[in-house]
Write an enzyme that holds these catalytic residues in place. Structure first.
Site, PDB file in Angstrom:
ATOM      1  N   SER A 191       0.831  -1.211   0.000  1.00 29.64           N
ATOM      2  CA  SER A 191       0.000   0.000   0.000  1.00 29.64           C
ATOM      3  C   SER A 191       0.867   1.264   0.000  1.00 29.64           C
ATOM      4  O   SER A 191       2.019   1.253   0.446  1.00 29.64           O
ATOM      5  CB  SER A 191      -0.908   0.017   1.223  1.00 29.64           C
ATOM      6  OG  SER A 191      -1.702  -1.149   1.273  1.00 29.64           O
TER       7      SER A 191
HETATM    8  C1  LIG Z   1      -2.823  -4.154  -0.242  1.00 27.82           C
HETATM    9  S1  LIG Z   1      -2.390  -5.853  -0.170  1.00 27.82           S
HETATM   10  C2  LIG Z   1      -1.122  -6.094   1.023  1.00 27.82           C
HETATM   11  C3  LIG Z   1      -0.869  -5.020   2.046  1.00 27.82           C
HETATM   12  C4  LIG Z   1      -0.045  -5.500   3.195  1.00 27.82           C
HETATM   13  N1  LIG Z   1      -0.635  -5.049   4.436  1.00 27.82           N
HETATM   14  C5  LIG Z   1       1.411  -5.103   3.105  1.00 27.82           C
HETATM   15  O1  LIG Z   1       1.893  -4.379   3.985  1.00 27.82           O
HETATM   16  O2  LIG Z   1       2.098  -5.569   2.189  1.00 27.82           O
HETATM   17  C6  LIG Z   1      -3.828  -6.614   0.562  1.00 27.82           C
HETATM   18  C7  LIG Z   1      -3.734  -8.088   0.790  1.00 27.82           C
HETATM   19  O3  LIG Z   1      -5.002  -8.564   1.266  1.00 27.82           O
HETATM   20  C8  LIG Z   1      -5.076  -9.935   0.915  1.00 27.82           C
HETATM   21  N2  LIG Z   1      -6.449 -10.404   1.120  1.00 27.82           N
HETATM   22  C9  LIG Z   1      -7.541 -10.200   0.356  1.00 27.82           C
HETATM   23  N3  LIG Z   1      -8.617 -10.788   0.922  1.00 27.82           N
HETATM   24  C10 LIG Z   1      -8.187 -11.374   2.078  1.00 27.82           C
HETATM   25  C11 LIG Z   1      -8.806 -12.138   3.105  1.00 27.82           C
HETATM   26  N4  LIG Z   1     -10.118 -12.432   3.075  1.00 27.82           N
HETATM   27  N5  LIG Z   1      -8.065 -12.572   4.149  1.00 27.82           N
HETATM   28  C12 LIG Z   1      -6.733 -12.294   4.203  1.00 27.82           C
HETATM   29  N6  LIG Z   1      -6.071 -11.590   3.251  1.00 27.82           N
HETATM   30  C13 LIG Z   1      -6.798 -11.124   2.216  1.00 27.82           C
HETATM   31  C14 LIG Z   1      -4.553  -9.960  -0.510  1.00 27.82           C
HETATM   32  O4  LIG Z   1      -4.131 -11.260  -0.895  1.00 27.82           O
HETATM   33  C15 LIG Z   1      -3.411  -8.942  -0.437  1.00 27.82           C
HETATM   34  O5  LIG Z   1      -2.163  -9.568  -0.223  1.00 27.82           O
END
Ligand SMILES: C[S@@+](CC[C@H](N)C(=O)[O-])C[C@H]1O[C@@H](n2cnc3c(N)ncnc32)[C@H](O)[C@@H]1O
Length: 185
Positions: free
Chosen positions: A39
């Site tokens: 992000s």
């Molecule tokens: C913006 S990205 C990663 C941001 C992360 N916090 C970082 O610092 O790198 C959001 C993540 O949410 C995950 N995601 C989507 N739906 C999800 C769920 N139901 N449970 C867990 N992770 C999920 C995606 O696979 C993705 O890797």
């Protein structure tokens, strides 16, 4: 440490694929593979400020991806707290877990989401829940994982949303500006 200090203390480049590391200082989302992103730093700072994390808190980090937010939260809660990062993509969960483990903060970890389970309800409740993927509607199952005086920060329908549970169990929801995120699946 406050939010500005932890953003300096935990280098974003340590949570990026090798071909993105030179861009770590740019204030924009960067690809981390598997169709997902690290992000935008300004957005992460805004979410962490809304989350109001204190030392000793138990925190759930949904959408842990690279592990960067989990590592930032680990600095905010310190060794008397705990951070559990949950990631849906198995490959990202493995990589994010290794990135967090490399920082040697024994009170923080990333693991893969259990099939069909949002968050980690069996290990709740949590003082704080951060969600880095966008929900279409506020997921009640995550609100239920908040303890008394708990706070959830999650993008919902394009708006950054803060949900605060008071000690009597009532819930107050406020909106904090428009943001774009990958979808919460
Ligand atoms: C913006 S990205 C990663 C941001 C992360 N916090 C970082 O610092 O790198 C959001 C993540 O949410 C995950 N995601 C989507 N739906 C999800 C769920 N139901 N449970 C867990 N992770 C999920 C995606 O696979 C993705 O890797």
């Amino acid at each position: 440490m406050d939010v500005a200090e932890v953003l300096l203390a935990v280098p974003r480049e340590d949570f990026l694929p090798a071909d993105q590391r030179a861009l770590a200082g740019e204030d924009r989302p960067l690809p981390i593979g598997h169709g997902q992103t690290s992000s935008q730093p300004r957005t992460v700072a805004a979410m962490l400020a809304l989350l109001d994390v204190h030392r000793g808190h138990r925190v759930l980090d949904v959408g842990a991806g690279s592990g960067w937010t989990t590592a930032l939260l680990a600095e905010l809660v310190g060794p008397t707290g705990s951070v559990l990062g949950i990631e849906l993509s198995p490959a990202l969960a493995r990589w994010g877990a290794a990135n967090v483990a490399a920082r040697k903060r024994s009170w923080a970890a990333v693991r893969e989401a259990a099939p069909g389970v949002l968050g980690a309800p069996d290990e709740g409740p949590y003082d704080r829940v951060l969600v880095s993927a966008e929900a279409r509607r506020l997921p009640e199952s995550l609100v239920d994982q908040l303890g008394p005086a708990g706070i959830l920060v999650i993008p919902v329908g394009g708006l950054m949303t803060r949900v605060e549970r008071s000690s009597d169990g009532s819930v107050r929801t406020t909106e904090h500006g428009a943001y774009r995120f990958v979808p919460l699946l």
